[in-house]
Design an enzyme around this catalytic site. Structure first.
Site, short mmCIF file in Angstrom:
data_model
loop_
_atom_site.label_atom_id
_atom_site.label_comp_id
_atom_site.label_asym_id
_atom_site.label_seq_id
_atom_site.Cartn_x
_atom_site.Cartn_y
_atom_site.Cartn_z
N PHE A 113 -16.79 6.99 -13.18
CA PHE A 113 -15.51 6.34 -13.44
C PHE A 113 -14.43 7.42 -13.38
O PHE A 113 -14.59 8.49 -13.98
CB PHE A 113 -15.57 5.68 -14.82
CG PHE A 113 -14.43 4.75 -15.11
CD1 PHE A 113 -14.51 3.42 -14.74
CD2 PHE A 113 -13.31 5.20 -15.77
CE1 PHE A 113 -13.46 2.55 -15.03
CE2 PHE A 113 -12.26 4.33 -16.06
CZ PHE A 113 -12.34 3.01 -15.69
N ASP A 184 -22.65 9.36 -19.97
CA ASP A 184 -21.71 8.31 -20.32
C ASP A 184 -22.47 6.98 -20.27
O ASP A 184 -23.02 6.60 -19.23
CB ASP A 184 -20.53 8.32 -19.34
CG ASP A 184 -19.40 7.40 -19.80
OD1 ASP A 184 -19.71 6.35 -20.41
OD2 ASP A 184 -18.23 7.71 -19.53
N TYR A 209 -16.15 -1.84 -26.31
CA TYR A 209 -15.48 -3.11 -25.96
C TYR A 209 -16.13 -3.80 -24.78
O TYR A 209 -15.72 -4.89 -24.43
CB TYR A 209 -13.98 -2.89 -25.70
CG TYR A 209 -13.65 -1.77 -24.73
CD1 TYR A 209 -13.75 -1.99 -23.36
CD2 TYR A 209 -13.24 -0.53 -25.17
CE1 TYR A 209 -13.45 -0.96 -22.47
CE2 TYR A 209 -12.93 0.49 -24.29
CZ TYR A 209 -13.04 0.27 -22.94
OH TYR A 209 -12.75 1.28 -22.06
N LYS A 210 -17.12 -3.15 -24.14
CA LYS A 210 -17.81 -3.77 -23.00
C LYS A 210 -18.98 -4.60 -23.53
O LYS A 210 -18.78 -5.61 -24.18
CB LYS A 210 -18.20 -2.70 -21.98
CG LYS A 210 -16.95 -2.09 -21.31
CD LYS A 210 -17.25 -0.89 -20.43
CE LYS A 210 -15.95 -0.35 -19.81
NZ LYS A 210 -16.09 0.99 -19.27
N ARG A 356 -16.98 -7.97 -8.73
CA ARG A 356 -17.95 -7.52 -9.72
C ARG A 356 -18.23 -8.62 -10.73
O ARG A 356 -17.29 -9.27 -11.22
CB ARG A 356 -17.38 -6.28 -10.39
CG ARG A 356 -18.32 -5.52 -11.26
CD ARG A 356 -17.69 -4.20 -11.67
NE ARG A 356 -16.57 -4.40 -12.60
CZ ARG A 356 -16.21 -3.52 -13.52
NH1 ARG A 356 -16.86 -2.37 -13.63
NH2 ARG A 356 -15.20 -3.75 -14.32
#
Ligand SMILES: *Cc1c(COP(=O)(O)O)cnc(C)c1O
Length: 397
Positions: A113, A184, A209-210, A356
């Protein structure tokens, strides 16, 4: 066996929506609203400053860390919650580089990312010691683990393709070359079983938060292996990581353990929401979640490919080799995703052409996946995306 009907019932899911974006922002746990309301009314409102002691606010970063530790195979007391993931990447990377003062290379991959790479570049500039960020293709990482590398910094599951690195193998290779690892887990925590202790990972970071459903802006977490916790340098040496914050010493002395990775005052309202979200994980077994995720993503790929020849699978076909998301490449992917969202199938778009879809078994079931396949097929085969209003780019895609 995890009762997935029961976990699904714990979430608020908007009517008429099939939410396939839990890899970006998890759905709302029903209990979160009451938990936040109580923290505001009963704690902030009534206790004011005494809430730090009486309501246990000060202990929340470690308490939540312990709850997350159970989901990622970490030793208790070695996961700390706070700040954002970008900050935690910086912290872990700085500590890792400090452990290898004679080396100058940070190795990462082009599937990472961007913020992880940006933070590395910023750290290199701040250190001003001639470090180099070496970015290679994901499949070439193993061949680039050489003895000039200080830190191997990888995201286990690629945010675009869902491709998964072999954490155990790469960590072993890294250690054989004297390289420190920073993993990560942004798209791993809550998506698949992770065994940090078993893999002998050095550092790990991730967001809540995912897949963990902590809510927009929920704080990140950081892990440091027990064998390093008492020695690592803390470049972001905030007062909350001090051994005695309320001694108000003029000199920084880090906490003896992982708690030194705290920085400043924790976001208590966000933490109240996260704490409620983690209650749902107490009802779930990660092996069941993984099995269901693999079955649902397989079903999704099969269904979409059978009806939508214009979409090209951009994720590994082998379920073992991917995380809990599926992406397809399509030239007009942005417009197609807007058309799907208008029909209630919510995924997201990642430039340049990736559609996605996150599959989150805690609240997505076979009926949702079939419903999504049917709508995707209708939108794609009838070119329902080909309208001017679906081509206007919003700030968040
Ligand atoms: C989501 C994500 C981030 C986001 O970082 P924030 O600081 O929380 O905005 C960072 N890294 C990876 C790999 C991600 O997937």
């Amino acid at each position: 066996m995890t009762d997935f009907a029961a976990t699904k019932a714990m979430f608020h899911l908007p009517k008429g929506m099939i939410y396939l974006d839990g890899n970006s922002l998890g759905a709302l746990p029903r209990a979160a609203a009451a938990a936040v309301a109580s923290t505001i009314g009963d704690e902030w409102g009534e206790m004011l400053i005494t809430g730090w002691n009486k309501a246990g606010w000060m202990a929340l970063p470690m308490h939540l860390g312990d709850r997350i530790a159970g989901l990622i195979g970490a030793e208790p007391g070695h996961v700390v919650v706070g700040d954002t993931l970008s900050i935690k990447v910086y912290q872990a990377l700085a500590a890792g580089l400090d452990m290898r003062p004679d080396r100058r290379v940070i190795l990462s991959d082009s599937g990472n990312f961007p913020t992880d790479l940006y933070m590395a570049e910023g750290l290199i500039r701040a250190l001003d010691k001639g470090h180099e960020l070496r970015v290679v293709a994901p499949e070439d990482v193993a061949d680039h683990i050489t003895d000039d590398v200080a830190v191997l910094m990888l995201t286990e599951v690629d945010y675009r393709t869902g491709r998964r690195h072999d954490m155990v193998d790469l960590t072993q290779r890294a250690h054989a070359a004297g390289v420190v690892t920073v993993w990560d887990l942004a798209h791993s925590a809550g998506a698949l079983p992770v065994d940090l202790a078993g893999a002998r990972a050095d550092f790990a970071v991730g967001c809540t938060y995912k897949y963990l459903n902590g809510g927009p802006g929920a704080p990140a977490f950081i892990y440091v292996a027990p064998r390093h916790a008492g020695q690592i340098s803390t470049v972001l040496s905030g007062w909350q990581g001090h051994t005695a914050p309320f001694a108000f010493d003029l000199d920084y002395r880090p906490n003896a353990g992982a708690e030194r990775l705290r920085v400043g005052t924790p976001p208590i309202l966000q933490m109240a929401a996260l704490n409620a979200a983690l209650d749902i994980w107490d009802m779930a077994d990660m092996a069941d979640v993984r099995a269901k995720s693999m079955a649902l993503t397989d079903m999704f790929i099969k269904g979409v490919e059978a009806t939508c020849p214009m979409l090209t699978l951009n994720s590994p076909r082998d379920a073992q080799a991917r995380g809990s998301q599926v992406s397809f490449a399509f030239k007009d992917g942005y417009g197609a995703m807007q058309a799907l969202i208008a029909r209630g199938v919510v995924g997201d778009f990642r430039a340049p052409d990736i559609m996605r879809f996150g599959i989150t078994p805690l609240y997505i079931d076979e009926g949702d996946v079939q419903g999504a396949i049917d709508i995707i097929s209708d939108v794609m085969n009838n070119r329902l995306w080909d309208r001017p209003e679906y081509k206007i780019r919003a700030a968040v895609t």
